[in-house]
Each structure stands twice: as structure tokens, then as C-alpha cells.
Scaffold this active site. Structure first.
Site, PDB file in Angstrom:
ATOM      1  N   GLU A  33      -3.979  -9.628   3.105  1.00  0.00           N
ATOM      2  CA  GLU A  33      -4.719  -9.400   4.350  1.00  0.00           C
ATOM      3  C   GLU A  33      -5.884 -10.374   4.566  1.00  0.00           C
ATOM      4  O   GLU A  33      -6.221 -10.711   5.712  1.00  0.00           O
ATOM      5  CB  GLU A  33      -5.238  -7.960   4.402  1.00  0.00           C
ATOM      6  CG  GLU A  33      -4.177  -6.917   4.706  1.00  0.00           C
ATOM      7  CD  GLU A  33      -3.435  -6.432   3.477  1.00  0.00           C
ATOM      8  OE1 GLU A  33      -2.697  -5.444   3.583  1.00  0.00           O
ATOM      9  OE2 GLU A  33      -3.588  -7.056   2.410  1.00  0.00           O
TER      10      GLU A  33
ATOM     11  N   GLU B  54       0.822  -1.209   0.000  1.00  0.00           N
ATOM     12  CA  GLU B  54       0.000   0.000   0.000  1.00  0.00           C
ATOM     13  C   GLU B  54       0.861   1.266   0.000  1.00  0.00           C
ATOM     14  O   GLU B  54       0.506   2.268  -0.646  1.00  0.00           O
ATOM     15  CB  GLU B  54      -0.941  -0.024   1.201  1.00  0.00           C
ATOM     16  CG  GLU B  54      -2.057  -1.054   1.034  1.00  0.00           C
ATOM     17  CD  GLU B  54      -2.963  -1.151   2.242  1.00  0.00           C
ATOM     18  OE1 GLU B  54      -4.168  -0.889   2.094  1.00  0.00           O
ATOM     19  OE2 GLU B  54      -2.472  -1.499   3.330  1.00  0.00           O
TER      20      GLU B  54
END
Length: 807
Positions: free
Chosen positions: A156, A128
């Protein structure tokens, strides 16, 4: 999502050249300011340090652009998951500590170009951060190769969450919603070639012939200079938040619906992946980037605070990392003293330690070229050991084993899992031999012959005469007494012997039970753990008893599946299997038995003295009066030859024309055999699926408590990891001991009451007798994991000295 913690920048700082005439490309390093951090995880101190570096570079007029780069060999493996125990820390920002969301906003809104220089892993929050940069460059000498060094991804969902710092929104804008959805929901990693094609990264080291010799740092700086020339145009182009998701929103929404239809139901492990679909959907249905970020945050916070599946997955994540470390209480339950750490303490030699430090100089041997032996040999090859010598006295067996390895490697190369050159390299390091004499130079030897004590003892006795004095001698036994196997060796060798129980297929399954005998030295265990880790496997150290941990716990589970069937609780084997797969097990117990081989279970029961004599019909010598036992599975093997998939018939039928011979098909022969068997009770009460699960799973969990109280397993996490990686227990339930603490309605008290009830009903099944440790936990009002975290297992007044296994 609020951006109040992100500094605002004046319009003058957005002038051409990125910084009003500056000439310096500043490196911003992902590094913990005071502590070692090999994977550059993004804990609070690291985030703060990155923030401070960024603000310093942005405010410095001499700096024209920046390169965001990880310290050492990795960019960043992502967030510090331990911080997720406090939900606010993952999404909120303070003046002192920025959240990952705020850090990404700071990067993207920078008035000076920032290029992410990726090497090693860029996962989760690390990915990210890279997505927030204006450009991304990857370090790969050959970015088109399947085995490119860098690994990028948003995993995730594997820990019950979704990307929470803009990953669902930025990746959709850069690469399209279908690509983002596939990557995020699966949690898979991306190699450089795919990342380049998807436009996730902008360039790679060596991609251009003019710059073939440049380093990652040089390449990133070149891109930063390029971005300076045409700022602010390049800045706006590089800001993913300013883009729209490519494609028609209506069509993309239909794609999301179709994708979601293939996912598991929310209540059966689907919470995170279904949230990922909705977050990606928000990237093209919400009116702007900020609204999409709000939806991502809403979904992330809900999963973090409310999902029991997520808590179970994160428990599994941490348990796997803890299991490879030495623990205080792993005993040999069959030794007279039963004392932790007992036995000789001889230290492995430097040659044995080369197994850890220089695998290319550490020869390894495997005895037995069957399916298991071939898989073990391939695992050593992939780990870099050379040479690996596979021994089998049968010429035909050796050829089959070598051929199986060659076939697997060819298939991997064809599917892009490895390169053809790498597959050839591995094969060049493989040796075949018919004599144990060829193992005389090996630093480690694994015996993987037939599961028979006399056969294994004879192999070890022969190895005693030919192996080098400092070689580790390990047995791939699944149930047998490793003390007796070790005693086939001369006393001076026994400290370097142990069990190394691989799971089939060995080249695929991650789990290894490292079985400590009363002779095994702590130093030898350390080496075996290190070798297991180098092989990419999860090694759980366990004590010596019948079946160790995994198979010992499996015995009541597979015993009870027969009784449920014969008592009329289920109409057929598929009904029992269906109840357990609906619970989340990867396979039902009958299908699993067919895959493993029903003859293996039969041979284990025969070794235990439980089966009837085939010729005389005399009852098994170790079957006690009143013991609950059925001969049905024994006779399935001896009378019908239904040994499983390998014979195309077991509890199910199999056909090479259906699912390549692996798909279970109903068997009329089995149905008739069960219904007519003298142990079958016709017309018994039908059981609901939940009751079938309790009948099978509760005694398995109870046995988990028993191996803990005896010290055969040293921590509940070890039991969970063994079942997650070796027996198909659903990760979203966390493992049998985590499930006992958190997943059973009414908790351990309800489990104890059910076991007491079952034991009164079936007194002949000792596995229903509740463990003392379970009673102790209920009396103290704690879960078993809390019991261990408090250290009460070390108090002998609580559990008593470890006792001999009753199985």
C-alpha cells in the site's frame, strides 16, 4: 474501530468440532458474483459475496470448517483502488456492503476454523484477508526455492497509503514489529520460503513427504480438519488479534525511531512510509488490538483524504496500466499528412503472433552486442523467447556481450533473484553470431547498433535481404527518424517496422517507447505492445519526431542546466544537481549526463547540426541567428575527453576506489574550465534552489504540452509514465504533467506566466515559448488531464492539426 456490522455468535456455536458436530469443509471463494475478475480484486460486489458465503457457512450446522480460496490462479490482489476515490467506502461498512475491515473481523471471529489457501498473489487487502484467517497455507511445489510461485505482500505504501484493514496490527503480532515494518514500508513482496520462516504462513503444499502429492485444496482441508479437532483452542491460537507483539515495547519503539530516521522527510515523499511506522508502533504501544486498529484507521483516512503524494502515486498506478492500451491519437509528426493511423495496414502473420502466444517457439534476434544490445537480449531471454540470437560483426564485441549476460545471470543467481538452474536454462537459449544471416528464422529482430542514421539504415537494408517476410524489424533508436529507417526496407516490409526505444540498462529499466512511423500498421503495434508487456516492461506508444517524447522533453532540461551554471546561478554542477534531487529527481541532470555518456549528447547535437566544426570552428549549420546556445558541453567532450563515468571523468570525477567508480566527485578541472569559458558570465545573480528547479523543469513540462498538442503523445498519462519509468521523475509527484496540474503553486496559470517571463528574458530559447495547448487550458480554466478527459483534444478547432516538430 467499530465492529457493529460483524454478527455476534452464540457460545454454543463455539463448541468442540467447530460447528457442533458438522463434518463438511466448506470452500468460500473470492470471486466476483457476475463479472470476470482475474486477480480477485476486492470490490464491493466481491466483498459482499464473500460475506454472504461466510455467513451461510457459519450458520450451516453441517459445516465444520472453511477454506478461503481465490477463484482461478490467484488468491487476491487486494482492494479495488478505484473505490478509494470515495474515502468512506474504504473504511466504512453498511448493511448492504461490508468494508474490508468488517470482512476481516468476520473471518477472525468465526466460531468455525477458516484456513486461507494461497496461490498466485495475495497482496494488500488480499493479504489482510489471509492474516485474519486462523491458518494460512501456500501453494508451492518447492517453498524453499527463490522462485516460488506465490507472492505475498502489503504494497500500500507504493500508492501512498498504509494497510487499512488490520495489516499493520496483525502482521506485527504474527511476525514481529521489525519484520512488519520492513515489509510494509518497502512494499516488497514475500516468497514462500521467507513467509514460512517468519511464521506468516503455517504450511505449504508438498512440505511434508507424507502428503507430497496433495493439491492446495487438499492441503488446506487437512489443516482445517486439524483445527476442528482442538477448537476452540486452535481458534484462539489462530486469532492474531489475541496475541501480543513479541519483544519489549521500549526497545521496539527505539527500533521504530531508528527506522524512521532513515526514511525520506515527510514533505519529500515520506508521508505514507512515516505513517506506516506510526501504525506499526501502535501495535505494541496501544493498550489492545482495537486501539491499534483505531490508530491505523486514523492514519489511513488521513492519507486517503489529505495526501497529495498519495493522489500522485495512485495516478501513477492507473497511468501505468492505461499506457499499454491503444489510444486514438498517436501520429507521425514528420509525415506530410500528419494524420492519425496513417500508412499501410498490413497484418503480422501467425508466426509474428507466436511472439505473444508461444514465446518458446518464437526466435528473436538482437543486432549489436554492446551494453544496450546485451541488455535487450537478456530481457527477451527472461521473457521466455527461444532462441535469442545476439549478432555482432566484431568477435571481441560479441564475446563481451555474451560475457556480460552470463555475468548478470550469475550475479542474479548468487543474490537469490533467480535460481542457478533457471540462469543455466536462459543461457542455453542464447546464441552468438557474427552474421545477420543467422537471423533468417527470427520472428522479431531489434537493431541496437550505434546511434547513427547511416549505420542503422545499412543494417535495415541488410536485414531486408535475409529476414523472413513476416518478421517484425524494430530499431532501438533514441532520437532518429524511424520513417527514414523504415524506408531502407522494401515497401512490403515497412508496415512491420517501428522503433522500440529501450532505456539503459535495458535489462533493468522498465520503460520502452514504442515509436510508430507513418508506415507502421496497427496490428504490428498491437504485437509490439504485447511483447513489451510479456517482457515485464511498460510500453508507451509515441509518434515519430526528433527525440520522440522522453528525449525531446529532455533537451531543454539539459540545455538549461548549462545556462544556469554559466550564468552564475549556481556555484558548481553539484549545486544544480542538488536542487533537482531535493525536488525528488533520482539523479541530478549533470550526474545523469555522466551516466548516459556526454558523448551521446554531443553526437545527438552534431546530428542536429548544432555543434561547431571541430577542424574549422565554423558554427553549426542549423544554429540560427540569435539561438541561445553554448559550446561548453561540446568542448568538454572534444577538448577534455570528459565523456562521463565510463572514462572516469565527466562533469564530475570518478574513482574505482570510491563507490565502485559510480560516486560523483568534485572536479577542479571542470570548475576551472567553466569559469574560464568565453560563454560564462562571471558574477551572475545566484539562484535559489526552487528557481533552479523552475528554470530546468518548466521548459521540460512546456515541451510535454507541445508533444501533446502535436499528437506525438496521445495523453498526459503517457508523458507521465515515460518520465516516471525512464527519467527518474519522483513518483510521489505523479509525473511532469500531473505535477503541472497539481503540484505548481498557482497551477497552470502560474506556469504560463513564468514561461512568458522566461521567454521575454531569453528569446533565443524557443523551448520557453508557451505551448498553445497550455494557453488553451488556462483560458478554459482546466488542467491538462481534465482537458483530455473531456475529449477536447479531438476537436481540431481547439488545437489544430498536428504540426511538425520544431526541434
Amino acid at each position: 474501530m467499530s465492529s457493529s456490522a460483524v454478527p455476534s455468535f452464540s457460545s454454543s456455536s463455539m463448541s468442540s468440532g467447530g460447528g457442533g458436530g458438522g463434518t463438511v469443509v466448506r470452500h468460500v471463494t473470492i470471486i466476483h458474483p457476475t463479472k470476470p475478475n482475474p486477480v480477485n480484486s476486492l470490490g464491493s460486489a466481491t466483498r459482499t459475496h464473500i460475506r454472504d458465503q461466510l455467513l451461510s457457512a457459519i450458520s450451516d450446522p453441517s459445516v465444520s470448517s472453511m477454506v478461503l480460496i481465490g477463484n482461478g490462479s490467484n488468491f487476491s490482489a487486494g482492494a479495488d483502488i478505484a473505490e478509494f476515490s470515495v474515502p468512506a467506502s474504504a473504511v466504512e461498512s453498511t448493511d448492504d456492503v461490508p468494508s474490508l475491515v468488517v470482512l476481516c473481523e468476520l473471518i477472525e471471529s468465526s466460531p468455525k476454523p477458516i484456513v486461507a489457501a494461497l496461490r498466485g498473489v495475495a497482496l494488500g487487502g488480499g493479504c489482510e484477508l489471509a492474516l485474519a484467517c486462523h491458518y494460512r497455507i501456500v501453494d508451492s511445489p518447492n517453498p524453499s526455492a527463490a522462485g516460488g510461485a506465490s507472492t505475498i505482500g502489503l504494497p500500500e505504501c507504493k500508492i501512498g497509503l498504509i494497510p487499512g484493514a488490520g495489516g499493520t496490527q496483525r502482521l506485527s503480532r504474527l511476525c514481529g514489529a521489525p519484520f512488519a515494518l520492513g515489509v510494509i514500508a518497502s512494499g516488497r513482496t514475500i516468497r514462500p520460503a521467507e513467509a514460512l520462516e517468519a511464521k506468516l504462513i503455517d504450511g505449504a503444499v508438498g512440505q511434508n513427504d507424507l502428503y507430497r502429492r496433495e493439491s492446495l485444496e487438499d492441503c488446506a482441508e487437512r489443516w482445517a480438519r486439524y483445527a476442528e479437532v482442538s477448537a476452540p483452542l486452535c481458534l484462539d491460537y489462530g486469532r492474531a488479534s489475541l496475541r501480543r507483539v513479541p519483544g519489549d515495547p521500549a526497545e521496539l519503539s527505539k527500533y521504530c525511531d531508528a527506522f524512521a530516521a532513515k526514511l525520506p522527510p515527510k514533505e519529500r515523499g515520506g508521508e505514507a512510509v512515516r505513517a506506516a511506522v506510526e501504525a506499526v508502533r501502535a501495535s505494541f504501544t496501544e493498550e489492545d488490538f482495537d486501539k491499534g486498529m483505531d490508530r491505523e484507521e486514523e492514519l489511513f483516512v488521513d492519507l486517503l483524504g489529505n495526501s497529495s503524494q498519495g493522489r500522485a502515486l495512485r495516478h501513477a498506478f492507473f497511468a501505468e496500466r492505461a499506457v499499454g492500451k491503444p489510444r486514438r491519437r498517436v501520429v507521425d509528426s514528420s509525415s506530410a499528412a500528419g494524420a492519425p493511423g496513417g500508412g499501410a495496414k498490413e497484418t503480422p502473420s501467425r508466426a509474428a503472433l507466436a511472439l505473444l502466444r508461444a514465446p518458446s517457439e518464437a526466435p528473436v534476434g538482437v543486432v549489436g552486442a554492446g551494453t544496450m544490445g546485451a541488455g535487450i537480449a537478456l530481457s527477451f531471454l527472461r521473457a521466455g523467447y527461444r532462441p535469442v540470437t545476439l549478432v555482432d560483426a566484431s568477435d571481441a564485441g560479441l564475446k563481451r556481450g555474451l560475457g556480460a549476460i552470463r555475468k548478470i545471470l550469475a550475479s542474479d543467481a548468487k543474490r537469490g533473484r533467480t535460481s542457478e538452474s533457471e540462469a543455466r536454462e536462459w543461457m542455453s537459449r542464447l546464441r552468438g553470431a557474427a552474421s545477420l544471416d543467422d537471423l533468417s528464422g527470427c520472428a522479431l529482430i531489434v537493431e541496437a547498433v550505434f546511434e547513427d542514421m547511416d549505420v542503422k539504415k545499412s543494417v535495415f537494408a541488410a536485414l531486408d535481404a535475409v529476414a523472413r517476410p513476416d518478421a517484425l524489424l524494430l530499431s532501438n533508436t533514441s532520437t532518429l527518424d524511424v520513417n527514414l529507417i523504415a524506408e531502407s526496407l522494401s515497401p512490403s516490409r515497412r508496415a512491420l517496422s517501428a522503433g522500440m526505444h529501450f532505456f539503459s540498462p535495458a535489462h533493468v529499466m522498465k520503460l520502452v517507447e514504442i515509436v510508430r512511423s507513418k508506415y507502421t500498421s496497427p496490428a504490428a503495434l498491437d504485437v509490439i505492445r504485447g511483447v513489451t508487456k510479456r517482457m515485464g516492461k511498460v510500453g508507451a506508444t509515441v509518434g515519430n519526431c526528433d527525440g520522440f517524447v522522453g528525449n525531446r522533453m529532455l533537451f531543454p532540461y539539459t540545455s538549461e542546466m548549462i545556462f544556469v551554471l554559466q550564468d552564475g546561478g549556481a556555484a558548481d554542477v553539484s549545486e544544480v544537481d542538488g536542487a533537482l534531487t531535493d525536488f525528488g529527481m533520482s539523479m541530478g541532470p549533470f550526474a545523469m549526463s555522466d551516466l548516459a555518456g556526454n558523448d551521446i549528447g554531443y553526437n545527438i547535437r552534431r546530428e542536429k547540426g548544432l555543434v561547431d566544426d571541430v577542424e574549422t570552428g565554423a558554427r553549426g549549420k542549423n544554429r540560427t541567428e540569435g539561438m541561445r546556445y553554448t559550446t561548453l558541453p561540446d568542448e568538454m567532450v572534444t577538448q577534455l575527453g570528459r565523456v562521463g563515468q565510463k572514462a572516469m571523468k565527466g562533469w564530475y570525477d570518478y574513482s574505482p576506489k570510491v563507490g565502485k567508480g559510480r560516486r560523483p566527485l568534485p572536479s577542479s578541472e571542470v570548475a576551472q574550465f567553466v569559469s574560464s569559458h568565453p560563454n560564462t558570465t562571471p558574477g551572475g545573480p545566484k539562484l535559489a534552489p526552487d528557481e533552479i528547479v523552475r528554470r530546468l523543469l518548466y521548459p521540460l513540462i512546456n515541451e510535454g504540452f507541445k508533444v501533446l498538442e502535436e499528437g506525438v503523445a496521445s495523453h498526459p498519462d503517457d508523458v507521465d509514465v515515460i518520465y516516471l519509468h525512464g527519467y527518474g521523475f519522483p513518483a510521489w509527484r505523479g509525473g511532469p504533467m500531473h505535477h503541472a496540474d497539481n503540484g505548481i503553486e498557482g497551477g497552470l496559470k502560474s506556469l504560463l506566466e513564468s514561461l512568458d517571463s522566461y521567454h521575454r528574458r531569453y528569446p533565443g530559447s524557443e523551448y520557453y515559448r508557451p505551448a498553445k495547448l497550455l494557453r488553451e487550458c488556462v483560458e478554459r480554466g482546466v488542467g491538462v488531464r481534465e482537458y483530455y478527459e473531456r475529449g477536447w483534444q479531438l476537436d481540431e478547432k481547439t488545437t489544430g492539426a498536428p504540426t511538425k516538430s520544431k526541434l
